[in-house]
Design an enzyme around this catalytic site. Structure first.
Site, PDB file in Angstrom:
ATOM      1  N   CYS A  35     -24.939  -0.236  31.528  1.00  0.00           N
ATOM      2  CA  CYS A  35     -23.836  -0.813  32.439  1.00  0.00           C
ATOM      3  C   CYS A  35     -24.293  -2.376  33.117  1.00  0.00           C
ATOM      4  O   CYS A  35     -23.495  -3.087  33.095  1.00  0.00           O
ATOM      5  CB  CYS A  35     -23.141   0.188  33.086  1.00  0.00           C
ATOM      6  SG  CYS A  35     -24.198   0.862  34.372  1.00  0.00           S
TER       7      CYS A  35
ATOM      8  N   GLU B 147     -18.696   4.481  38.758  1.00  0.00           N
ATOM      9  CA  GLU B 147     -19.463   3.510  38.361  1.00  0.00           C
ATOM     10  C   GLU B 147     -19.039   3.123  36.808  1.00  0.00           C
ATOM     11  O   GLU B 147     -19.113   3.856  36.030  1.00  0.00           O
ATOM     12  CB  GLU B 147     -20.786   3.482  38.477  1.00  0.00           C
ATOM     13  CG  GLU B 147     -21.539   2.177  38.220  1.00  0.00           C
ATOM     14  CD  GLU B 147     -22.739   2.028  38.313  1.00  0.00           C
ATOM     15  OE1 GLU B 147     -23.546   1.924  39.645  1.00  0.00           O
ATOM     16  OE2 GLU B 147     -23.754   2.063  37.462  1.00  0.00           O
TER      17      GLU B 147
END
Length: 485
Positions: free
Chosen positions: A284, A250
């Site tokens: 993120c 990720e």
């Protein structure tokens, strides 16, 4: 090894000798919290060998009920240690204490979720022709190397380690050096369990990247699970290529919030500000761009500036703090320089940051910034800036909003803000992102998979599909015939 180390290399209950030490620092005060063991090549090799041995020669991978019991015991132990663990999360990461407690509570919930799935990871079977049986088995992939970032070190550890354990993998955890002292407290209720086999789970703190590099390159490590930047993710892919190991990545995002003309601007501005400043903008999935219908652009710009400037920045241990420091002074200064370059290039600087000059020496505070810009091709509309900066951009219609939001190499998350359900779903389906929220942002759950399109990563974590990142699918065929044929 000194007895007062905050963390050390461990294979289960066994502590390994350290090659050296490194310091842990409070980003809110600059204070020295203590020293941690710096894992070397010897400890790394010992952990890889122990994980390989446990997977290949023990019954760990074939014992779902044992793995469930261990996960449940870990969850209970971490829950009991909530107050101390949350304090260490705030001390090492800087986030407000209420957010630290919320993160650990979410981590405990996620461990229990995967404890259930430890006993339910089924394949399927079919008769492909008369008497010909094909069975698909989901088997544990082997040894998993888990590289954990510092921004959400509880949830981002557990969302990899818990499904790895549930699937039957053995695991080696490489925590971020900034929060390794917290990771020690997060893992202690697991590693201290007497029923945990040696080698099933190890932790290797380090100040640099040698442990991570060794895991990525080792032919005895079958899976790498990494959360972090796109650049490091690409380096991991290149280093892992010779061994062709499974990758769960990720990576970054340039996440858009699309605000339609019917939205209640006064009500959503504080929510957008919170979405942009979660973990001081160091998440993120944090909001990076706000795309607003041109008829509401000026109003939203003003409301958003007021909401961002009203956020209380301070030490996460102090009551009322809404946003803490960045992770280190070095990180703060790099983000500050990048944002100041944006100020020189943007159409309009709406809100300028401050570094809180009256804060303690060695602290890493930076207040939020807001710029307005029309060109989505600008580098600061394309590149992830890992800090509390937001760009607001106008659009004329839904098609332009979607085109602007999708005009990026990333595809991690986005949100749509409107009172019209048809428009919300229409835009959500058109956005090329792994997660789209409607009238909310940064809502993450153990049950719901997350991950990105394009350069935002590979695979999915959270949810049932996270097990796939730690499994191989095996097809077993036999022609058993048909009675009476």
């Amino acid at each position: 090894m000194p007895a007062d180390l905050l963390a050390c290399a461990r294979i289960g209950r066994r502590r390994l000798a350290a090659a050296g030490t490194f310091a842990s620092t409070d980003p809110a005060t600059g204070a020295h919290l203590g020293d941690l063991a710096d894992s070397g090549a010897e400890a790394t090799q010992a952990a890889i060998e122990a994980a390989r041995r446990c997977f290949d020669r023990s019954l760990w991978a074939q014992s779902p009920r044992l793995r469930q019991d261990i996960l449940l015991a870990w969850a209970s132990g971490l829950e009991a240690a909530m107050e101390d663990a949350a304090r260490w999360l705030t001390l090492t990461n800087g986030k407000p204490l209420f957010a630290a407690k919320g993160e650990i509570a979410a981590a405990v919930s996620e461990i229990r979720y995967y404890a259930g799935l430890a006993r339910h990871n089924p394949g399927h079977a079919m008769e492909v022709a008369p008497g010909e049986i094909s069975v698909m088995l989901r088997e544990p992939a082997g040894v998993a190397g888990i590289i954990v970032p510092w921004n959400a070190p509880a949830v981002l550890l557990i969302r990899s380690l818990a499904p790895a354990i549930a699937a039957g993998c053995t695991s080696i955890v490489k925590p971020a050096p900034q929060t390794a002292a917290f990771t020690e407290r997060c893992l202690a209720p697991l590693l201290d369990l007497p029923q945990l086999p040696e080698g099933a789970v190890s932790v290797l703190p380090e100040s640099g990247h040698a442990v991570a590099q060794a895991m990525v390159e080792s032919p005895d490590v079958d899976v790498i699970s990494f959360t972090g930047s796109n650049e490091v993710g690409q380096a991991i892919m290149a280093a892992a290529a010779p061994t062709m190991k499974k990758l769960s990545l990720e990576l970054g995002g340039k996440n858009c919030c699309v605000v339609l003309e019917d939205a209640d601007v006064a009500a959503i501005a504080p929510k957008l500000a919170a979405a942009a400043t979660i973990i001081s903008g160091q998440q993120c999935t944090a909001a990076r761009r706000v795309l607003v219908h041109e008829s509401r652009f000026a109003e939203t710009k003003s409301a958003l500036a007021a909401a961002l400037s009203g956020i209380r920045v301070g030490n996460g241990l102090e009551a009322g703090t809404e946003m803490g420091p960045l992770i280190t002074v070095g990180a703060r200064d790099r983000v500050r320089r990048r944002i100041e370059a944006v100020f020189d290039a943007a159409d309009e600087v709406v809100l300028r940051h401050d570094v809180l000059e009256d804060a303690p020496a060695g602290s890493a505070f930076l207040t939020p910034s807001l710029v307005a810009h029309r060109d989505p091709k600008a580098d600061f509309c394309q590149e992830e800036i890992f800090g509390p900066m937001l760009v607001i951009e106008p659009f004329a219609d839904e098609a332009e909003a979607v085109a602007k939001a999708n005009d990026t190499v990333y595809g991690l998350s986005a949100s749509v803000w409107t009172n019209r359900g048809d428009a919300a779903w229409r835009i959500a389906r058109a956005l090329r992102d792994g997660t789209v929220w409607i009238n909310d942002h940064n809502k993450l759950f153990a049950e719901a998979e997350t991950g990105g399109y394009r350069r935002s990563g590979l695979g999915r974590l959270h949810g049932f599909d996270a097990l796939l990142d730690f499994c191989e699918l095996k097809h077993v065929y036999q022609n058993v015939g048909v009675v009476g044929a």
